[in-house]
Design a protein around this motif. Structure first.
Motif, PDB file in Angstrom:
ATOM      1  N   ARG A 148       0.719  -1.157   0.317  1.00  0.00           N
ATOM      2  CA  ARG A 148      -0.242   0.140  -0.177  1.00  0.00           C
ATOM      3  C   ARG A 148       1.059   1.390  -0.290  1.00  0.00           C
ATOM      4  O   ARG A 148       0.493   2.367  -0.502  1.00  0.00           O
ATOM      5  CB  ARG A 148      -1.151   0.239   1.685  1.00  0.00           C
ATOM      6  N   LEU A 149       2.334   1.224  -0.072  1.00  0.00           N
ATOM      7  CA  LEU A 149       2.434   2.150   0.349  1.00  0.00           C
ATOM      8  C   LEU A 149       3.453   2.504  -0.556  1.00  0.00           C
ATOM      9  O   LEU A 149       3.371   3.944  -0.825  1.00  0.00           O
ATOM     10  CB  LEU A 149       4.600   2.220   1.313  1.00  0.00           C
ATOM     11  N   LEU A 150       3.723   2.223  -1.868  1.00  0.00           N
ATOM     12  CA  LEU A 150       3.511   2.120  -3.154  1.00  0.00           C
ATOM     13  C   LEU A 150       2.853   2.827  -4.064  1.00  0.00           C
ATOM     14  O   LEU A 150       2.413   3.383  -4.773  1.00  0.00           O
ATOM     15  CB  LEU A 150       3.724   1.035  -4.227  1.00  0.00           C
ATOM     16  N   ALA A 151       1.432   2.645  -3.142  1.00  0.00           N
ATOM     17  CA  ALA A 151      -0.032   4.237  -4.013  1.00  0.00           C
ATOM     18  C   ALA A 151       0.733   4.990  -3.981  1.00  0.00           C
ATOM     19  O   ALA A 151       0.445   5.930  -2.484  1.00  0.00           O
ATOM     20  CB  ALA A 151      -1.237   4.059  -3.881  1.00  0.00           C
ATOM     21  N   GLY A 152       0.262   6.306  -4.732  1.00  0.00           N
ATOM     22  CA  GLY A 152       0.816   7.384  -4.741  1.00  0.00           C
ATOM     23  C   GLY A 152       2.131   8.029  -4.747  1.00  0.00           C
ATOM     24  O   GLY A 152       2.965   8.959  -4.906  1.00  0.00           O
ATOM     25  N   SER A 153       3.523   6.291  -4.783  1.00  0.00           N
ATOM     26  CA  SER A 153       4.877   7.463  -4.334  1.00  0.00           C
ATOM     27  C   SER A 153       4.801   7.590  -5.992  1.00  0.00           C
ATOM     28  O   SER A 153       6.403   8.005  -5.853  1.00  0.00           O
ATOM     29  CB  SER A 153       5.625   5.839  -4.342  1.00  0.00           C
ATOM     30  N   LEU A 154       4.935   7.956  -6.950  1.00  0.00           N
ATOM     31  CA  LEU A 154       4.961   7.840  -8.023  1.00  0.00           C
ATOM     32  C   LEU A 154       6.508   7.746  -8.827  1.00  0.00           C
ATOM     33  O   LEU A 154       7.552   8.396  -9.364  1.00  0.00           O
ATOM     34  CB  LEU A 154       5.134   9.563  -7.954  1.00  0.00           C
ATOM     35  N   GLY A 155       6.293   6.294  -8.444  1.00  0.00           N
ATOM     36  CA  GLY A 155       7.473   5.381  -8.671  1.00  0.00           C
ATOM     37  C   GLY A 155       9.026   5.496  -7.957  1.00  0.00           C
ATOM     38  O   GLY A 155      10.135   5.063  -8.809  1.00  0.00           O
ATOM     39  N   ILE A 156       9.234   6.318  -7.250  1.00  0.00           N
ATOM     40  CA  ILE A 156       9.887   6.827  -6.857  1.00  0.00           C
ATOM     41  C   ILE A 156      10.658   5.075  -5.634  1.00  0.00           C
ATOM     42  O   ILE A 156      11.626   5.643  -6.045  1.00  0.00           O
ATOM     43  CB  ILE A 156      10.395   7.584  -5.480  1.00  0.00           C
ATOM     44  N   LEU A 157      10.130   5.213  -5.498  1.00  0.00           N
ATOM     45  CA  LEU A 157      10.915   3.827  -4.400  1.00  0.00           C
ATOM     46  C   LEU A 157      10.956   2.309  -5.674  1.00  0.00           C
ATOM     47  O   LEU A 157      11.920   1.520  -4.625  1.00  0.00           O
ATOM     48  CB  LEU A 157       9.219   2.814  -3.762  1.00  0.00           C
ATOM     49  N   GLY A 158      10.310   2.177  -6.619  1.00  0.00           N
ATOM     50  CA  GLY A 158      10.609   1.059  -7.747  1.00  0.00           C
ATOM     51  C   GLY A 158       9.574   1.192  -8.788  1.00  0.00           C
ATOM     52  O   GLY A 158       8.348   1.785  -8.805  1.00  0.00           O
ATOM     53  N   VAL A 159      10.119   0.061  -9.689  1.00  0.00           N
ATOM     54  CA  VAL A 159       8.955  -0.397 -10.696  1.00  0.00           C
ATOM     55  C   VAL A 159       7.844  -1.257 -10.271  1.00  0.00           C
ATOM     56  O   VAL A 159       8.054  -2.422  -9.508  1.00  0.00           O
ATOM     57  CB  VAL A 159       9.783  -1.250 -11.761  1.00  0.00           C
ATOM     58  N   LYS A 343      12.479   5.759   0.683  1.00  0.00           N
ATOM     59  CA  LYS A 343      13.687   5.960  -0.771  1.00  0.00           C
ATOM     60  C   LYS A 343      15.184   5.744  -1.101  1.00  0.00           C
ATOM     61  O   LYS A 343      15.430   4.760  -1.459  1.00  0.00           O
ATOM     62  CB  LYS A 343      14.089   7.701  -1.275  1.00  0.00           C
ATOM     63  N   THR A 344      15.963   5.964   0.373  1.00  0.00           N
ATOM     64  CA  THR A 344      17.191   5.662   0.641  1.00  0.00           C
ATOM     65  C   THR A 344      17.330   3.493   1.016  1.00  0.00           C
ATOM     66  O   THR A 344      17.850   3.143   0.155  1.00  0.00           O
ATOM     67  CB  THR A 344      18.050   5.799   1.683  1.00  0.00           C
ATOM     68  N   ALA A 345      16.062   3.244   1.311  1.00  0.00           N
ATOM     69  CA  ALA A 345      16.126   1.882   1.230  1.00  0.00           C
ATOM     70  C   ALA A 345      15.282   0.696   0.664  1.00  0.00           C
ATOM     71  O   ALA A 345      15.956  -0.616   0.158  1.00  0.00           O
ATOM     72  CB  ALA A 345      14.871   1.507   2.674  1.00  0.00           C
ATOM     73  N   PHE A 346      15.309   1.392  -0.510  1.00  0.00           N
ATOM     74  CA  PHE A 346      14.248   1.322  -1.681  1.00  0.00           C
ATOM     75  C   PHE A 346      15.360   1.186  -3.138  1.00  0.00           C
ATOM     76  O   PHE A 346      15.802  -0.116  -4.116  1.00  0.00           O
ATOM     77  CB  PHE A 346      12.590   1.013  -2.180  1.00  0.00           C
ATOM     78  N   ASP A 347      15.942   2.435  -2.847  1.00  0.00           N
ATOM     79  CA  ASP A 347      16.905   3.309  -4.037  1.00  0.00           C
ATOM     80  C   ASP A 347      17.456   3.849  -3.538  1.00  0.00           C
ATOM     81  O   ASP A 347      17.821   5.668  -3.679  1.00  0.00           O
ATOM     82  CB  ASP A 347      15.553   3.303  -4.898  1.00  0.00           C
ATOM     83  N   PRO A 348      18.153   2.756  -3.274  1.00  0.00           N
ATOM     84  CA  PRO A 348      19.804   3.723  -2.577  1.00  0.00           C
ATOM     85  C   PRO A 348      20.496   5.149  -3.142  1.00  0.00           C
ATOM     86  O   PRO A 348      20.949   5.490  -3.262  1.00  0.00           O
ATOM     87  CB  PRO A 348      20.927   2.946  -2.237  1.00  0.00           C
ATOM     88  N   ASP A 349      20.441   4.675  -5.024  1.00  0.00           N
ATOM     89  CA  ASP A 349      21.290   4.817  -6.095  1.00  0.00           C
ATOM     90  C   ASP A 349      20.282   6.438  -6.669  1.00  0.00           C
ATOM     91  O   ASP A 349      21.235   7.021  -7.680  1.00  0.00           O
ATOM     92  CB  ASP A 349      21.864   4.151  -6.714  1.00  0.00           C
TER      93      ASP A 349
END
Length: 361
Positions: A148-159, A343-349
């Motif tokens: 549910r965290l992915l809803a509204g995240s606009l893709g910043i955490l991942g695909v 953001k750092t946990a899912f997409d550190p780079d």
């Protein structure tokens, strides 16, 4: 691994190694929403198809690149629907974009939003790892509810690769009533009706006219019509109106887009539903019982944000204006820190959609 998913994994690995940003893209129908898209396009439309659908269980699992219109057609054939009415801002919209944007239509205040219907998800993170969260039933989460965290995240955490969604039967009966009243009276009436056992499903006020949609059992809808009064709108005209409002193709948004093209900005205000009309210049459309208000205006952005904040809400720059400073209201420091850590946990780079949700993410 599925070939389409394998290709995405390879692209993410290469982007991470080369410190290259990727712009996750489905149908591209919401490129205007949030910060300006940055990076090389990462097309997810190959991830298409309904993986599993059990109408009797009210659950569908669908891949992220599947056209939203295709999913809704399959559900409608079984007398079911996505009750939060995701906007089809263009016919090319996808299921992944629906979840990533987290947008809902006229029924949002009555039935909940996208996040409330996400049961599970598979995602590809910034480390090129394929992760699965949740499942296919409501009570399936122990710990942090990432799906549910992915809803509204606009893709910043991942695909988003695949999602499982709760669906509901379509209402048996609907009726739309029309009333003539000013904005302040409409807000008062909507909140008074909201405290009664009425099958209120959607509402919209614009330029002196309030439209209210009732939905549910036929006896409940008929009884509510008799209680509320007003003018009954022809069913076909009502359906076209609510669809146009959902997809932002109705008269208000057509006029707003023209004004945006001439230099104005269209704002989406989230406010406590009982908030009286704000003292801001411009044209206003009120939805969700007063909780969502669209404003097309030439007012200074900070004045609009300050007025929304003073009322206990926030303002989002929807279309037009300068998005470089961020489309969304700044977060309090504690929430901003949580966003950065996620953001750092899912997409550190910082591979995915940099700056799309907030400038520093």
């Amino acid at each position: 691994m599925d070939p389409a998913l394998a290709r995405l994994v390879e692209r993410v690995q290469a982007a991470r190694a080369g410190r290259t940003a990727l712009e996750i893209r489905g149908g591209g129908t919401k490129a205007f929403y949030g910060g300006e898209p940055v990076g090389e396009p990462l097309d997810v439309r190959e991830l298409t198809g309904i993986s599993r659908y059990e109408p009797s269980e009210l659950v569908v699992t669908v891949r992220a690149g599947t056209p939203l219109a295709e999913l809704e057609a399959v559900l409608a054939a079984q007398g079911q629907c996505l009750p939060f009415e995701p906007p089809r801002l263009d016919d090319a919209g996808t299921v992944g974009g629906m979840v990533a944007a987290g947008l809902a239509g006229p029924a949002r205040a009555a039935v909940g939003g996208v996040r409330d219907y996400v049961l599970g998800a598979t995602m590809l993170n910034g480390k090129a790892e394929v992760l699965s969260f949740g499942g296919q039933v409501m009570k399936n989460v122990a710990g942090y509810d990432v799906a549910r965290l992915l809803a509204g995240s606009l893709g910043i955490l991942g695909v988003i690769c695949e999602v499982s969604l709760k669906v509901l039967p379509a209402p048996v009966a609907r009726a739309t009533l029309r009333f003539e009243m000013d904005q302040a009276q409409a807000i008062r009436e909507l909140n008074a009706w909201g405290g009664q056992p009425l099958p209120l499903n959607a509402s919209a006020w614009w330029q002196g006219t309030l439209a209210v949609r009732l939905a549910g059992a036929r006896a409940a809808v008929d009884a509510a019509c008799a209680q509320l009064g007003g003018e009954r709108v022809d069913d076909a005209l009502a359906a076209a109106f609510w669809d146009g409002l959902r997809d932002q193709r109705d008269e208000f948004f057509t006029a707003a887009h023209a004004r945006v093209a001439a230099g104005a900005a269209l704002w989406r205000l989230s406010l406590p539903p009982t908030t009286p009309p704000l003292a801001l210049a411009g044209d206003v459309l009120v939805e969700w019982g007063g909780a969502q208000r669209w404003l097309v205006s030439d007012e200074a952005p900070q004045r609009i944000r300050d007025a929304a904040a003073a009322a206990g809400g926030h303002a989002t720059l929807w279309r037009g204006g300068d998005r470089r400073a961020g489309a969304f209201a700044p977060l309090p420091p504690a929430l901003a820190r949580i966003h950065r850590e996620l953001k750092t946990a899912f997409d550190p780079d910082r591979v995915f959609n940099p700056g799309r949700l907030y400038p520093d993410l």
